[in-house]
Design an enzyme around this catalytic site. Sequence first.
Site, short mmCIF file in Angstrom:
data_model
loop_
_atom_site.label_atom_id
_atom_site.label_comp_id
_atom_site.label_asym_id
_atom_site.label_seq_id
_atom_site.Cartn_x
_atom_site.Cartn_y
_atom_site.Cartn_z
N GLY A 14 0.85 -1.20 0.00
CA GLY A 14 0.00 0.00 0.00
C GLY A 14 0.88 1.24 0.00
CB VAL A 27 17.55 9.22 -6.04
CG1 VAL A 27 18.26 9.76 -7.28
CG2 VAL A 27 16.61 8.06 -6.43
NE ARG A 75 -1.12 -4.92 -1.17
CZ ARG A 75 -1.91 -3.87 -0.92
NH1 ARG A 75 -2.89 -3.58 -1.74
NH2 ARG A 75 -1.72 -3.13 0.14
CG ASP A 106 3.56 -6.25 7.93
OD1 ASP A 106 2.95 -5.95 6.88
OD2 ASP A 106 3.00 -6.70 8.94
CB THR A 128 2.54 1.33 6.09
OG1 THR A 128 1.20 1.14 6.54
CG2 THR A 128 3.46 1.12 7.27
CB ILE A 129 -1.28 5.54 6.24
CG1 ILE A 129 -2.30 4.43 5.99
CG2 ILE A 129 -0.91 6.28 4.98
CD1 ILE A 129 -3.68 4.96 5.61
CG ASP A 130 -2.32 0.65 8.34
OD1 ASP A 130 -3.07 1.58 8.06
OD2 ASP A 130 -2.47 -0.51 7.90
CG ASP A 132 1.18 -1.79 10.36
OD1 ASP A 132 2.06 -1.09 9.83
OD2 ASP A 132 0.50 -2.62 9.71
NE ARG A 174 -4.84 -4.20 5.80
CZ ARG A 174 -4.06 -4.52 4.78
NH1 ARG A 174 -4.38 -5.54 4.04
NH2 ARG A 174 -2.96 -3.85 4.52
N GLY A 188 -10.80 15.32 19.64
CA GLY A 188 -11.74 15.34 20.76
C GLY A 188 -12.92 14.41 20.59
CG HIS A 218 -20.34 17.42 19.03
ND1 HIS A 218 -20.18 18.77 19.21
CD2 HIS A 218 -19.35 16.83 19.74
CE1 HIS A 218 -19.12 18.97 19.98
NE2 HIS A 218 -18.60 17.82 20.32
CD GLN A 254 -8.53 6.93 6.65
OE1 GLN A 254 -8.22 6.71 7.80
NE2 GLN A 254 -9.33 6.12 5.97
P1 ADP Z 1 2.69 -4.15 2.61
O1 ADP Z 1 4.14 -4.10 2.25
O2 ADP Z 1 2.03 -2.81 2.55
O3 ADP Z 1 2.47 -4.89 3.93
P2 ADP Z 1 1.77 -6.53 1.14
O4 ADP Z 1 1.60 -7.36 2.36
O5 ADP Z 1 0.72 -6.57 0.09
O6 ADP Z 1 1.93 -4.97 1.47
O7 ADP Z 1 3.17 -6.93 0.48
C1 ADP Z 1 3.64 -6.28 -0.68
C2 ADP Z 1 4.37 -7.27 -1.54
O8 ADP Z 1 5.52 -7.77 -0.84
C3 ADP Z 1 3.59 -8.52 -1.92
O9 ADP Z 1 2.73 -8.32 -3.02
C4 ADP Z 1 4.70 -9.48 -2.27
O10 ADP Z 1 5.19 -9.24 -3.58
C5 ADP Z 1 5.78 -9.10 -1.26
N1 ADP Z 1 5.71 -10.01 -0.12
C6 ADP Z 1 4.77 -10.05 0.86
N2 ADP Z 1 4.99 -11.06 1.72
C7 ADP Z 1 6.08 -11.72 1.26
C8 ADP Z 1 6.81 -12.88 1.68
N3 ADP Z 1 6.46 -13.57 2.76
N4 ADP Z 1 7.89 -13.24 0.95
C9 ADP Z 1 8.26 -12.54 -0.13
N5 ADP Z 1 7.62 -11.47 -0.59
C10 ADP Z 1 6.55 -11.05 0.08
O1 F6P Z 2 -1.83 0.89 3.72
C1 F6P Z 2 -2.46 0.12 4.72
C2 F6P Z 2 -3.91 0.12 4.45
O2 F6P Z 2 -4.23 1.45 4.33
C3 F6P Z 2 -4.85 -0.52 5.46
O3 F6P Z 2 -5.17 0.25 6.58
C4 F6P Z 2 -6.04 -0.85 4.61
O4 F6P Z 2 -6.84 -1.86 5.10
C5 F6P Z 2 -5.43 -1.25 3.32
O5 F6P Z 2 -4.19 -0.55 3.24
C6 F6P Z 2 -6.28 -1.08 2.12
O6 F6P Z 2 -5.48 -1.01 0.98
P1 F6P Z 2 -5.83 -1.63 -0.43
O7 F6P Z 2 -7.17 -1.15 -0.81
O8 F6P Z 2 -4.74 -1.09 -1.30
O9 F6P Z 2 -5.76 -3.12 -0.27
#
Ligand code: ADP
Ligand code: F6P
Length: 322
Positions: A14, A27, A75, A106, A128-130, A132, A174, A188, A218, A254
């Site tokens: 994301g 870069v 992805r 992650d 990532t915005i989350d 997390d 999520r 608030g 409200h 967001q």
């Molecule tokens: P985010 O990085 O935002 O958590 P994703 O979980 O969709 O998003 O992961 C992004 C991409 O990273 C995946 O589409 C995949 O190509 C790669 N990826 C995710 N998990 C793994 C994994 N266990 N091993 C190798 N590549 C991975």
């Molecule tokens: O980037 C993280 C996140 O914003 C989550 O909070 C959300 O559930 C998800 O991505 C949705 O992303 P997408 O529609 O790209 O799967």
Amino acid sequence: MSAVKKIAVLTSGGDSQGMNAAVRAVVRGGLYRGLEVFAIQRGYQGLLNREIREMDLRSVGDIIQRGGTILQTARCKEFMTPEGQQKGADILREFGIDGLVVIGGDGSYQGALKLSKLGIKTMALPGTIDNDIPFTDYTIGFDTSVSIVVDAINKLRDTMTSHERASVVEVMGRHCGDIALHAGLASGAEAILVPEVPFDIKEIALHMKENFQNGKRHGIIVVAEGVCGGDEIARQITEHSGIEPRVTVLGHIQRGGSPTHNDRILASKLGDYAVQKLIEGDSGKALGIVKGEFQATDIETVCSTKKAFDIEMYELAKRLSQ
Ligand code: ADP
Ligand code: F6P
């Protein structure tokens, strides 16, 4: 003597505001130190498709203020397989690239770890915005995202107050309630619902009813999507109190827009630090800033640790929302 000569950068998973600032820092930080720097379009998918181009100083001009990612993101299922990962490492070697900076969440970190095990030096930045990802106080994009939510709640509060209404605002997250927590405290909100803390919806509904009866004009409930949808929360509030909240799902709004100065600075610092770590020969590290100090932590450790929820901030928000 640098451990790497040619490095590349990609954004994955994301997107988040500030990814462009991070790309710019990688870069320019790389070129400044005499490295050749490449960009990979569309994350790991682009790597497997050989969408790789050399960057110069001007390639990253006029992007620090832009949301999204000029490198785009994707992805990629193929990259989840050992064969896909081997192919990715082989392609990087074919281009002579010995270091890679991955900006993502992650999932993207896991990909960076796999490449590191296949001999490519990798650094992962928290895009990532989350918010997390552990071992960093903030992720790139979180600050902008919270600002967007706060701005939206300010607007909702105007019309809710005019009509003496309640509002349920569903925000992203999520598995992590940080956007809800920070935006809820800053705006608030009367209640903040997050996946990390159990809550009693009946109690919240009855308290809101009492507040209205006592002159509050409200009622704003912020719910992280990881709890459940805003519609379901509104339904339960109505069931317990008769109040009929309006529901706003902020969604991908967001994740867009110009990054705040905090996100630009975080991204700039981490992007430049990633180059430095690669030059030093380090690999398989997730980078962050904790209490103002740079941190380089094994990706394995980061991916197996759940980010601690700030329960004190949660309690503070509760105390102040009476
Ligand atoms: P985010 O990085 O935002 O958590 P994703 O979980 O969709 O998003 O992961 C992004 C991409 O990273 C995946 O589409 C995949 O190509 C790669 N990826 C995710 N998990 C793994 C994994 N266990 N091993 C190798 N590549 C991975
Ligand atoms: O980037 C993280 C996140 O914003 C989550 O909070 C959300 O559930 C998800 O991505 C949705 O992303 P997408 O529609 O790209 O799967």
